[in-house]
Design a protein around this motif. Structure first.
Motif, PDB file in Angstrom:
ATOM      1  N   LEU A  97       0.816  -1.210   0.000  1.00 48.90           N
ATOM      2  CA  LEU A  97       0.000   0.000   0.000  1.00 48.90           C
ATOM      3  C   LEU A  97       0.853   1.264   0.000  1.00 48.90           C
ATOM      4  O   LEU A  97       0.426   2.314  -0.498  1.00 48.90           O
ATOM      5  CB  LEU A  97      -0.954  -0.023   1.192  1.00 48.90           C
ATOM      6  CG  LEU A  97      -2.021  -1.135   1.107  1.00 48.90           C
ATOM      7  CD1 LEU A  97      -2.825  -1.214   2.400  1.00 48.90           C
ATOM      8  CD2 LEU A  97      -2.950  -0.911  -0.087  1.00 48.90           C
ATOM      9  N   SER A  98       2.058   1.174   0.533  1.00 53.82           N
ATOM     10  CA  SER A  98       2.980   2.315   0.467  1.00 53.82           C
ATOM     11  C   SER A  98       3.379   2.593  -0.979  1.00 53.82           C
ATOM     12  O   SER A  98       3.464   3.761  -1.397  1.00 53.82           O
ATOM     13  CB  SER A  98       4.230   2.040   1.313  1.00 53.82           C
ATOM     14  OG  SER A  98       3.912   1.962   2.685  1.00 53.82           O
ATOM     15  N   PHE A  99       3.627   1.533  -1.742  1.00 52.87           N
ATOM     16  CA  PHE A  99       3.911   1.727  -3.164  1.00 52.87           C
ATOM     17  C   PHE A  99       2.689   2.306  -3.883  1.00 52.87           C
ATOM     18  O   PHE A  99       2.824   3.176  -4.756  1.00 52.87           O
ATOM     19  CB  PHE A  99       4.332   0.405  -3.813  1.00 52.87           C
ATOM     20  CG  PHE A  99       5.805   0.121  -3.751  1.00 52.87           C
ATOM     21  CD1 PHE A  99       6.701   0.883  -4.482  1.00 52.87           C
ATOM     22  CD2 PHE A  99       6.301  -0.908  -2.972  1.00 52.87           C
ATOM     23  CE1 PHE A  99       8.069   0.634  -4.439  1.00 52.87           C
ATOM     24  CE2 PHE A  99       7.661  -1.177  -2.918  1.00 52.87           C
ATOM     25  CZ  PHE A  99       8.549  -0.402  -3.652  1.00 52.87           C
ATOM     26  N   CYS A 100       1.497   1.825  -3.531  1.00 56.92           N
ATOM     27  CA  CYS A 100       0.286   2.385  -4.125  1.00 56.92           C
ATOM     28  C   CYS A 100       0.186   3.885  -3.864  1.00 56.92           C
ATOM     29  O   CYS A 100      -0.186   4.670  -4.748  1.00 56.92           O
ATOM     30  CB  CYS A 100      -0.958   1.688  -3.574  1.00 56.92           C
ATOM     31  SG  CYS A 100      -1.180  -0.023  -4.097  1.00 56.92           S
ATOM     32  N   GLU A 101       0.515   4.293  -2.646  1.00 56.87           N
ATOM     33  CA  GLU A 101       0.465   5.703  -2.290  1.00 56.87           C
ATOM     34  C   GLU A 101       1.460   6.535  -3.096  1.00 56.87           C
ATOM     35  O   GLU A 101       1.303   7.751  -3.233  1.00 56.87           O
ATOM     36  CB  GLU A 101       0.739   5.882  -0.794  1.00 56.87           C
ATOM     37  CG  GLU A 101      -0.403   5.469   0.114  1.00 56.87           C
ATOM     38  CD  GLU A 101      -1.576   6.429   0.029  1.00 56.87           C
ATOM     39  OE1 GLU A 101      -1.447   7.569   0.534  1.00 56.87           O
ATOM     40  OE2 GLU A 101      -2.604   6.063  -0.571  1.00 56.87           O
ATOM     41  N   LYS A 102       2.475   5.876  -3.637  1.00 60.59           N
ATOM     42  CA  LYS A 102       3.474   6.559  -4.460  1.00 60.59           C
ATOM     43  C   LYS A 102       3.149   6.487  -5.950  1.00 60.59           C
ATOM     44  O   LYS A 102       4.002   6.806  -6.793  1.00 60.59           O
ATOM     45  CB  LYS A 102       4.862   5.961  -4.197  1.00 60.59           C
ATOM     46  CG  LYS A 102       5.426   6.267  -2.828  1.00 60.59           C
ATOM     47  CD  LYS A 102       5.757   7.744  -2.666  1.00 60.59           C
ATOM     48  CE  LYS A 102       6.465   8.023  -1.354  1.00 60.59           C
ATOM     49  NZ  LYS A 102       6.901   9.435  -1.241  1.00 60.59           N
ATOM     50  N   GLY A 103       1.941   6.064  -6.280  1.00 60.56           N
ATOM     51  CA  GLY A 103       1.520   6.085  -7.670  1.00 60.56           C
ATOM     52  C   GLY A 103       1.734   4.803  -8.442  1.00 60.56           C
ATOM     53  O   GLY A 103       1.561   4.776  -9.671  1.00 60.56           O
TER      54      GLY A 103
END
Length: 433
Positions: free
Chosen positions: A20-26
């Protein structure tokens, strides 16, 4: 193959916040896990990991990225073929709870599955804590055998261990420095570029073996530092001085920083670090300091049981049959991860000594342990010993003035004095460190 599309393999207490951290980075992230029950929960927007990202719970991030199609949980590695630019692996090496043997099967299975889908030009970035040498000696041969491709030329392989603390993982994924080592300089650079998309911290490049060793050494150092404090607890008692005041006075020196005691040292990383180091060398006796530190920390729950029994004896009571309340079962404050949890170890040690153990943790599923109960009141009722294992944020809203009188003037095991702010005055005597 989209550069901003990756797969995170393993959706546990680290893998899910990482995805989800990667998701938050686009990024668009395919989250892969072999547990269909876990994937079913995620697809329904239910996170099983307790995390708070500057006031935003993990569930909120999960629901947002499911709705946007930027997070796709699946059990099928095949769904990721040709779509992703990188596979980020978080599957680790558990330790058998009784024998101490390292369990490689989950990681081996993940690597074999990756070998069946990896394509030229993709990156495999390994992030779990590993026995130093595992990548070169165990994982690369499996990858090349299954894929029929050459690691380092056909596809990239690198290692960059996560360094985050559960409970604040998403924030630390964005801020902490990372140590990365690749099979080749090109592998290291490719991994560094991906990690730079995730963190504002520095990216420290090194060789593959050093990167694996560095993570284990970080954990061993913590184990040793915690063992010092656990030994000092006995020294302070022998001198009849207050341990916390002793730590406070000692830490006035600018080059000294003693840690605070707890009910033990747990979690997936620190307790396993010595075993990983020992397994990586031929001479198993070369690390007596690390071995001793591990033994000291593993023995804390049993020491606390003995201390509580002596305090009860001073009151004319026996531990056998006495109600013991354990508050919080996570491996650390704010965590619902019970793997190698010292709070659980304390509960089991008291039960083995004949006590009637009850435990309450609002973040841990009730069916996890036989001694769990539904409410704080049920846990504290008639308790003659109260153990604060892991302090959960929900405990701060407990109506302590109503539930504490249910106890039986207990001996308190609260190493970090979490209860002091909440308990009615005067405090019951018998605080144990």
């Amino acid at each position: 193959m989209d550069k901003k599309c990756i797969s995170v393999v393993g959706l546990g207490f680290i893998g899910l916040p990482l995805a989800l951290s990667f998701c938050e980075k686009g990024f668009q992230v395919y989250g892969v896990d072999v547990d269909p029950g876990k994937i079913d929960l995620l697809q329904r927007g239910m996170a099983y990991v307790t995390e708070d990202d500057d006031g935003v719970p993990l569930d909120a991030h999960l629901k947002k990225h499911l709705a946007a199609g930027t997070f796709i949980p699946t059990t099928e590695m095949e769904h990721t073929r040709a779509k992703v630019s990188a596979y980020v692996v978080t599957v680790g090496i558990p330790v058998h709870p009784s024998g101490g043997q390292l369990i490689y099967e989950p990681l081996d299975a993940a690597i074999d599955a990756l070998g069946s889908v990896i394509m030229r030009g993709q990156l495999i970035l390994l992030r779990p804590t590993l026995v130093p040498g595992t990548v070169e000696q165990r994982l690369l041969p499996r990858l090349t055998a299954v894929s029929k491709l050459a690691a380092g030329s056909d596809f990239h392989v690198a290692y960059a261990a996560e360094r985050v603390a559960e409970g604040r993982a998403m924030k630390e994924f964005r801020t902490l420095d990372v140590v990365v080592g690749g099979l080749t300089p090109a592998c290291t650079q490719r991994a560094s570029e991906l990690l730079a998309e995730l963190t504002d911290g520095a990216i420290h490049q090194t060789d593959l073996r050093t990167s694996q060793l560095a993570k284990v050494v970080e954990n061993v150092q913590r184990d040793v530092n915690l063992a010092i404090v656990n030994e000092l607890a006995k020294v302070a008692q022998a001198h009849e001085v207050d341990l916390y005041h002793l730590i406070e006075m000692t830490n006035t020196h600018p080059r000294v920083q003693l840690l605070m005691p707890s009910v033990g040292v747990g979690g997936f990383c620190i307790p396993n670090a010595y075993l990983y180091l020992r397994d990586s060398v031929e001479d198993k006796d070369m690390m007596p300091l690390f071995e001793t530190a591990r033994a000291v920390n593993a023995g804390v729950p049993h020491r606390l049981v003995e201390a509580a029994a002596l305090r009860l004896q001073d009151r004319g009571r026996r531990l056998t049959g006495t109600r013991v309340a354990v508050l919080g079962l996570g491996m650390k404050d704010g965590s619902n991860d019970t793997r190698q949890s010292p709070a659980v170890d304390c509960a089991l040690a008291f039960a083995a000594a004949g006590a009637d153990v009850r435990a309450f943790d609002p973040t841990v599923p009730r069916a996890t342990f036989d001694f769990q109960v539904e409410t704080m009141a049920e846990c504290l009722e008639s308790a003659a010993v109260v153990v604060v294992g892991a302090w959960q944020p929900e405990f701060e809203s407990v109506p302590w003035k109503d539930v504490w009188p249910l106890t039986d003037t207990p001996v308190i095991i609260d190493p970090r004095h979490r209860l002091d702010t909440f308990l009615p005055s005067p405090q019951p005597s018998g605080q144990l460190s």
